[in-house]
Structures are given as C-alpha cells and as structure tokens.
Design an enzyme around this catalytic site. Structure first.
Site, PDB file in Angstrom:
ATOM      1  N   HIS A   1      38.531  40.175  39.310  1.00 57.93           N
ATOM      2  CA  HIS A   1      39.375  39.168  39.951  1.00 57.93           C
ATOM      3  C   HIS A   1      39.158  39.127  41.462  1.00 57.93           C
ATOM      4  O   HIS A   1      39.242  38.060  42.085  1.00 57.93           O
ATOM      5  CB  HIS A   1      40.844  39.454  39.638  1.00 57.93           C
ATOM      6  CG  HIS A   1      41.785  38.405  40.127  1.00 57.93           C
ATOM      7  ND1 HIS A   1      41.685  37.078  39.767  1.00 57.93           N
ATOM      8  CD2 HIS A   1      42.849  38.478  40.971  1.00 57.93           C
ATOM      9  CE1 HIS A   1      42.635  36.381  40.354  1.00 57.93           C
ATOM     10  NE2 HIS A   1      43.352  37.202  41.099  1.00 57.93           N
TER      11      HIS A   1
ATOM     12  N   SER B   1      43.734  32.661  42.940  1.00 54.04           N
ATOM     13  CA  SER B   1      44.716  33.463  42.217  1.00 54.04           C
ATOM     14  C   SER B   1      46.086  32.771  42.257  1.00 54.04           C
ATOM     15  O   SER B   1      46.200  31.603  41.867  1.00 54.04           O
ATOM     16  CB  SER B   1      44.766  34.870  42.817  1.00 54.04           C
ATOM     17  OG  SER B   1      45.551  35.735  42.039  1.00 54.04           O
TER      18      SER B   1
ATOM     19  N   ASP C   1      36.293  38.460  35.541  1.00 55.23           N
ATOM     20  CA  ASP C   1      37.716  38.412  35.883  1.00 55.23           C
ATOM     21  C   ASP C   1      38.511  38.369  34.582  1.00 55.23           C
ATOM     22  O   ASP C   1      38.678  37.319  33.970  1.00 55.23           O
ATOM     23  CB  ASP C   1      37.995  37.176  36.740  1.00 55.23           C
ATOM     24  CG  ASP C   1      39.451  37.079  37.185  1.00 55.23           C
ATOM     25  OD1 ASP C   1      40.269  37.925  36.765  1.00 55.23           O
ATOM     26  OD2 ASP C   1      39.768  36.151  37.947  1.00 55.23           O
TER      27      ASP C   1
END
Length: 371
Positions: A342, A140, A309
C-alpha cells in the site's frame, strides 16, 4: 481559516466555531481555474510538499509528487492541502478546547466522516473563491475523499484522481482497524479519552495500533526483501535470545515505527480517522450499487492501484473503474506492478510517477485549449 457557522455532520451532530489549517503552493491564476485540492491520508496533514525553513526533517508527505517541475507542477497549478477536522495537526480536533466547556474535546469530539471532511473542504474553497477545481486528488483515505467530491459536488471538479483507494473497506480492513482501536482504548493511560487533563499519553496503545497498521501497508515480498528472518544481534553470533524481547530485525523496525508514531500522533485522532475509513461506503444508500452511486458524477477520472497492495487491492480500484465505465465516464486506469504494498503510492516508482505526470499534462493541455 475560521468558520463560525455550525457544520452539520453526517452522524447527526454539529461542530460549531471550528478552524481548518491549510497550505498552498504555486499561484492561483486570474480565473481561478488552476486549483488542485490534495486530500491527505490517515497520518498525514496539510503539509503536502516542501520543507519549512530551518527544518530539514519537515519534508512534505507527498513531496515527490507536488512541486515545481514535478507531476503536479506548481509552476502551473495552485495546490491546496487541507488538514481534516479531527486531526492533530492544526485543524480543530480532540486536543482543542470545546467552546461550550473550555476544556479539550477529548472523546466528546464528534465522529466525523469522509463526507464531513469534503463538506468542510468545500466551504474552505468557497472562502478562497474557488468555484471549480482543475482536479481533486488523493491516495488511500485521500482517494476516498476525492471520490466523495465527485459525487457530492460533481460540478466543482473537472478531474478526479483516485490512487490506491477503495469504494469501501472490506471486513478484513475493518477488523484491522478495530484491533488498532482496541489497543488504544484498553491502554490505562487512555483515561476514557480525557488523558490530556491527566498529563499522560496512551503510548503503549498507540505503539501497538501503529504496528498493526504498518504491517498492512507493506507487502509480504517487501518485508521479506527488507528484513527476512534477519536477527538483530547477528554480530553476536546469530543466536536466539529465548525471551520475549527483540530477536528479529522486523520486530525492531515495527517497534521503532510504533515509538515514533506515539510521540507525535493523538490517540483520539487515530480513533476518529480509522472510524471514518470504516464508515465510507457511498454505494450503501443505493443498495450496494456503486454504478448508481456514481451516476451523477461529471468529472474525468484517473484511477491507479498497485499489484501488491493487499489492503486496498487492485480489485477494489477495478470496481470503481467498472462503475465509471457503466456510467460512460472518461476514465484512465493504471495497475502498476510494484513490490511495496500500500505504501507504493507514496514512493518513487518511475512508471507510477510518469503516469500521474502524463495525466496532469493532459489536464494542463485541456486548460490551454479552453483559454
């Protein structure tokens, strides 16, 4: 580690006399060639793995990834986790005293960027005597930092591991971040960022910000499987309450996550970190050409994405891969069909874990071959 020399920031300001908190795992070898830097995401910290003595709840945020016998094997690698500037977990941030005033920085803490964090991490590596990392790794927002390392310090890492990340946020992502920030900024207890002096915390704003963010970390399928349209008071006959309280399990879950977050996370930190996410766009200096932005990289790359995601979608990872291929870089790409959105980069998925393990086996084998 304390740094007296001012750090020049991308936004034009400086940060003087600051501290970085970091944690290490494993043993640095004689030639300091086995170091791995793990960069953290929004609400994580330097505490990557393991537990603090006497506190079973203190499990590291990537404990399933880092440790003895794990994919990033600390019997082989010396792993470093650094808490970024502006955070609320030890490194200098808005909660700390500004040397110029003796009062907490609050909203006056300078806006920092991904590139500023990388610059500070490089200075820490200098003090530790690490000239080159075996790998720089992150998921991320951490993946953005790893990517920035490959561009800012190309000779200082041999491998770049970018998981569930993106070369820049989409307009939709920026919009979600701004809604979350507005929830904090409009909370009366925010007090212009100087709420510390008033003995209050903008908990309502933090709760809503976390709820908004958490929705984006999950996939629709995952939410449907976990919660569906289940009612919280199912035992009472599945009746709607016909008010604005909690009817559905998903409402209860989000409020729980929001309440928990508001107890430990700093509001000014949340504003800073989400803005750093928004600003990251290394191709901007090259008229949007990511291939040109990555032209000076020298590392080998591992890039991974997850099918559900939608915040940092596989399409964004493929942009990175395509730019690297155009630059004739060695790149391994894994697109994993996982239902968790995610958050999948933090969870146990055998295919994902095994791919990372295999890549670090390759790093290790390459190190043995050079010995």
């Amino acid at each position: 580690m304390r740094f007296a020399e001012p750090l020049q920031l991308q936004g034009g300001g400086t940060l003087a006399d600051y501290t970085l908190v970091y944690e290490t795992y494993g043993t640095l070898n004689a030639d300091k060639s086995n170091a791995v830097l793990v960069c953290h995401a929004l609400n994580a910290s330097h505490h990557v793995a393991g537990m603090y003595e006497g506190d079973p709840k203190s499990i590291g945020w990537w404990d399933n990834m880092v440790g003895p016998g794990k994919p990033v094997d600390t019997d082989r690698f010396f792993v470093i986790g650094v808490n970024n500037l502006g955070s609320c977990f030890g490194s200098t941030g808005p909660m700390h005293a500004n040397p110029a005033t003796g009062k907490p920085y609050g909203a006056s803490f300078p806006v920092v960027t991904v590139e500023d964090w990388v610059a500070a991490q490089a200075l820490l590596a200098d003090k530790l005597g690490i000239a080159q990392f075996a790998a720089v790794m992150g998921g991320s927002l951490g993946g953005m930092q790893a990517l920035a390392w490959s561009m800012m310090h190309p000779q200082r890492l041999r491998h770049c591991v970018v998981i569930a990340s993106t070369p820049k946020l989409s307009a939709q992502n920026i919009a979600f971040n701004d809604v979350a920030r507005q929830a904090i900024l409009s909370d009366p207890d925010y007090r212009g960022g100087d709420f510390y002096a008033h003995g209050v915390v903008p908990k309502n704003g933090l709760r809503v910000a976390r709820m908004v963010g958490h929705i984006t970390y999950l996939s629709d399928d995952d939410m449907a499987e976990k919660f569906g349209r289940k009612l919280r008071n199912a035992a009472e006959g599945n009746a709607y309450k016909f008010d604005f309280g909690i009817d559905f399990e998903i409402e209860s879950y989000l409020r729980y996550q929001g309440d928990k977050f508001s107890e430990y996370f700093d509001a000014n930190t949340y504003l800073l970190i989400t803005k750093a996410l928004d600003y990251f766009d290394p191709a901007r200096a090259f008229d949007g050409d990511l291939t040109q932005a990555l032209a000076n990289t020298t590392a080998e790359f591992f890039v991974a994405s997850f099918s559900t995601d939608w915040r940092f979608s596989p399409e964004r990872s493929r942009e990175i891969v395509q730019a690297l291929v155009c630059n004739r870089r060695r790149v391994t790409y894994a697109e994993i069909d996982a239902p968790h959105g995610h958050d999948a980069f933090l969870l146990e998925d055998a295919r994902y874990i095994n791919m990372v393990r295999a890549y670090y086996e390759r790093i290790w084998d390459g190190m043995k071959g050079q010995a």
